[in-house]
Design an enzyme around this catalytic site. Structure first.
Site, short mmCIF file in Angstrom:
data_model
loop_
_atom_site.label_atom_id
_atom_site.label_comp_id
_atom_site.label_asym_id
_atom_site.label_seq_id
_atom_site.Cartn_x
_atom_site.Cartn_y
_atom_site.Cartn_z
N TYR A 134 -25.38 32.19 -45.94
CA TYR A 134 -26.22 32.15 -44.75
C TYR A 134 -25.67 33.05 -43.65
CZ TYR A 134 -28.40 28.00 -46.84
OH TYR A 134 -29.07 27.13 -47.68
N TYR A 139 -35.48 25.46 -44.40
CA TYR A 139 -34.84 24.56 -43.46
C TYR A 139 -33.61 25.19 -42.83
CZ TYR A 139 -30.77 23.04 -46.28
OH TYR A 139 -29.59 22.98 -46.97
N ARG A 140 -33.09 26.26 -43.37
CA ARG A 140 -32.12 27.13 -42.71
C ARG A 140 -32.11 28.44 -43.47
NH1 ARG A 140 -25.94 25.05 -44.10
NH2 ARG A 140 -26.36 24.03 -46.08
#
Length: 513
Positions: free
Chosen positions: A86, A458-459
């Site tokens: 991420y 969601y992310r």
């Protein structure tokens, strides 16, 4: 793009050094190397910081923020910077100063009777695990896939683990937050002087702000209360390997009632065959060709490894008598749905050969070298309804896109209370420039296709904040516009994590970001 004038940066760094000591301030190449995206799909220099400062206390964070606000220096706060897949520690944009809170690594309180812990940002899952085990405290952590990261940071990013307390954001109770003017606030019952329930009652009086500081840039969380799970008397593990790809929908539909009625309280994860093979060794052991592995090659590899197309475990926690009843319910639910059997194992309290406590591990990181090193990955994680048909649609759509782009589909569905998290990874070789370009292009297409089907992430990776934020487009992007209004009100100088989650301060929006 807004940049910091050299003389302004020099003044800021000198002031920061006076607060934290010169050994805890870095700049230039040293800072860029330390905070680069370790698994960058693009040149990490394009979103590298210019400097970094590492405070050791909330008071030092406050002092740093006041100087940053006065000089207009943007800060990018991180806890431990281990959010691999991420973006890791890397900021959204170049030219910022990292606010690295890894030195703030104290476990401030552990209330055994009430079952909670209070931690600073630098406390990792391994730190908390050893604290509990070494002090014989009968509370369990809920560890994510790899446990190098921050307990606080993972909860703020809505990370998940695999015990009944696995939805970490839902177990947060009470925060201490440094605001953009250097002030300090406490959320929930912490706003009441002398409160004895700050980390026991999650709401307080009036609006509840804990969720607003998750996945946002409205403030800097410097301490957090987190509920921990009391150690159970027994854990029962029911493991199943599904021999057919098409077994996924009936298995998910069999699980859903068990999650809804509380029979299964943890978060089972249906991992596909590639996810399992990648933990065992590189792809070259099975296939040396280019593009996605052919179906017949993948099937042969699966049979040699003795695994299913989908592999998952259902864990039951509690008293042996209740676990036995729930295990029978689980077996009965799946007996008429899929042609596979559960393999059962258990841990009982008092067995000194196995503590039963979830043990932190970095083993999951090995999958990034599936294609040979140095590997990297982009994690695409849309949410879907808890439905076998919807999971199948999402799986077949995403898998086809992976394979069309020349990548093996690596993924799994983690079952929440009433939803599924579809966690997929685009695994690539960072030295292969063409492959990195394909990975980036695939990710953008995945965002668009997911949004068209009503599947929101969601992310996401730091580099794709804007694209994902824009996909939440109801009423001409009303949610993003609301977030911008809040940002401008609480951080008018725009110094805390500009661009995080697609939320840009006014001065960056006016400057074209």
């Amino acid at each position: 793009m807004i940049s910091i004038a050299p003389d302004t940066l020099s003044r800021a760094l000198a002031a920061f050094a006076a607060i934290v000591g010169p050994d805890n301030v870095w700049q230039g190449a040293e800072a860029q190397a330390a905070y680069a995206d370790a698994m960058a799909p693009r040149d990490p220099a394009t979103y590298a910081p210019v400097a970094a400062v590492a405070p050791a206390s909330t008071e030092e964070v406050q002092a740093i923020v006041r100087i940053a606000a006065e000089l207009g220096v943007p800060l990018w706060p991180i806890s431990r910077g281990k959010n691999f897949g991420y973006g890791g520690a890397a900021p959204r944009l170049p030219g910022v100063v990292m606010l690295d809170m890894i030195r703030m690594n104290r476990i401030l309180e552990c209330n055994v009777d009430m079952g909670y812990v209070v931690v600073e940002p630098g406390v990792g899952f391994d730190d908390l695990y050893h604290y509990l085990v070494d002090n014989n405290i009968p509370l369990w952590i809920s560890a994510p896939a790899h446990t190098w990261g921050s307990v606080l940071g993972n909860a703020l990013e809505r990370g998940v683990g695999y015990t009944p307390y696995g939805e970490h954001a839902s177990k947060v109770c009470g925060m201490e937050v440094v605001t953009a003017d250097g002030s300090l606030l406490r959320t929930g019952m912490g706003a009441l002087e002398g409160s004895g329930t700050w980390h026991g009652f999650p709401y307080g009086f009036g609006p509840s702000w804990d969720p607003a500081f998750m996945q946002s840039n409205f403030g800097i969380v410097t301490r957090m209360g987190l509920w921990l799970m009391p150690a159970p008397r027994q854990t029962v593990n029911l493991a199943m390997q599904l021999p057919r790809v098409a077994d996924l929908p009936p298995a998910i539909d069999a699980l859903r009632p068990l999650k809804l009625d509380g029979t299964v309280q943890a978060n089972p994860s249906f991992g596909n065959v590639i996810r399992n093979l990648a933990t065992r060794g590189p792809r070259s052991e099975h296939y040396q060709g280019s593009g996605a592995m052919p179906a017949d090659v993948l099937e042969a590899a699966r049979l040699r490894a003795g695994i299913g197309h989908w592999n998952f475990s259902i864990r039951l926690f509690g008293d042996p008598e209740i676990n036995a009843i729930n295990a029978r319910k689980v077996r009965a639910a799946f007996a008429g749905a899929v042609d596979a059997e559960f393999v059962e194992s258990e841990w009982n309290g008092g067995d000194l050969r196995n503590s039963g406590h979830p043990v932190p591990s970095l083993g999951a990181l090995g999958v990034v070298d599936w294609l040979g090193g140095p590997g990297g990955h982009l994690t695409f994680s849309p949410v879907s309804a808890f439905s076998g048909a919807e999971a199948w649609k999402q799986y077949t759509t995403v898998r086809a896109m992976f394979e069309d782009a020349g990548f093996d589909y690596y993924g799994g569905f983690t079952a929440g209370q009433r939803y599924l998290n579809h966690i997929t990874m685009i695994l690539f070789n960072r030295t292969d420039e063409a492959m990195c370009v394909r990975a980036n292009d695939l990710f953008v297409r995945l965002i668009d296709v997911a949004a068209a089907n009503g599947w929101g992430e969601y992310r996401t990776h730091t580099l794709f904040y804007d694209e994902v934020a824009a996909s939440y487009s109801y009423n001409n992007g009303a949610l993003l516009r609301w977030n911008e209004k809040v940002k401008d009100a609480v951080d008018p100088a725009g110094i805390i994590a500009p661009g995080k989650m697609g939320i840009w301060p006014r001065r960056y929006r006016e400057a074209g970001r």
